[in-house]
Design an enzyme around this catalytic site. Sequence first.
Site, PDB file in Angstrom:
ATOM      1  N   GLY A 169       0.836  -1.210   0.000  1.00  0.00           N
ATOM      2  CA  GLY A 169       0.000   0.000   0.000  1.00  0.00           C
ATOM      3  C   GLY A 169       0.860   1.246   0.000  1.00  0.00           C
ATOM      4  O   GLY A 169       0.658   2.179  -0.787  1.00  0.00           O
ATOM      5  N   ASP A 184       7.873   6.202   7.742  1.00  0.00           N
ATOM      6  CA  ASP A 184       7.388   5.563   8.955  1.00  0.00           C
ATOM      7  C   ASP A 184       6.142   6.332   9.342  1.00  0.00           C
ATOM      8  O   ASP A 184       6.140   7.565   9.369  1.00  0.00           O
ATOM      9  CB  ASP A 184       8.416   5.581  10.084  1.00  0.00           C
ATOM     10  CG  ASP A 184       8.019   4.584  11.165  1.00  0.00           C
ATOM     11  OD1 ASP A 184       8.096   3.365  10.912  1.00  0.00           O
ATOM     12  OD2 ASP A 184       7.585   5.016  12.252  1.00  0.00           O
ATOM     13  N   SER A 185       5.085   5.615   9.593  1.00  0.00           N
ATOM     14  CA  SER A 185       3.812   6.287   9.774  1.00  0.00           C
ATOM     15  C   SER A 185       2.966   5.557  10.788  1.00  0.00           C
ATOM     16  O   SER A 185       3.262   4.419  11.162  1.00  0.00           O
ATOM     17  CB  SER A 185       3.087   6.382   8.431  1.00  0.00           C
ATOM     18  OG  SER A 185       3.177   5.145   7.757  1.00  0.00           O
TER      19      SER A 185
END
Length: 190
Positions: free
Chosen positions: A11, A66-67
């Site tokens: 994704g 990075d989330s």
Amino acid sequence: MQVVIATHNKGKLAEISRILAPLGIQAITADGLSDPEENGKTFAENAFIKASAACRETGLPAIADDSGLCVDALGGEPGVYTARYAPVGQRKATVLKKLEGLPRSERTARFTAAVCCVFPDGRVITAEGSCEGYIGTACRGEGGFGYDPIFEIEDGRTFAEIADGEKDAMSHRGKALRQLKEKLQAELEK
Ligand code: IMP
């Protein structure tokens, strides 16, 4: 320019590739690259850990994201632990369960993304973005990935119910990557 997109998340890879496509970047996927330990305390630290590891392993510039999701009623959780918050397949349900019974006004949340590009010569470019919304009361929508089906925007639709382009225009990752794109463009023109 060839750039490694340091993620195994399909994704994220799709979103990063389509937003950076206008830069003429040839995105190389991270297949076969190791997963460094994400032991940073912030999204920015973890993005740097992932990008620098991929750059070291390939000798190519590498971009990492990075989330995560920060829910106000949970004191900012899951935050940097978003990917490890519960076993695979139970993450969205875990968040929904913890917020059971709360009215919309108390279901506020935001997605945050830190992105980082590390070059073999040591240059580092970073950017961050966030997107405000609400945690819904059930999963809705077939699009997107991860927590998208429970993340509602102001008009009540979830990130999984809107078109890719609409998500990119308002999302944490879209904002961070457009900023990164400008900084990268300036760097490449030096
Ligand atoms: P990371 O790969 O360690 O950065 O983990 C990110 C976590 O946040 C994963 O569980 C993702 O599913 C989730 N996440 C990040 N961005 C999004 C998004 O745009 N939509 C849905 N979930 C996301």
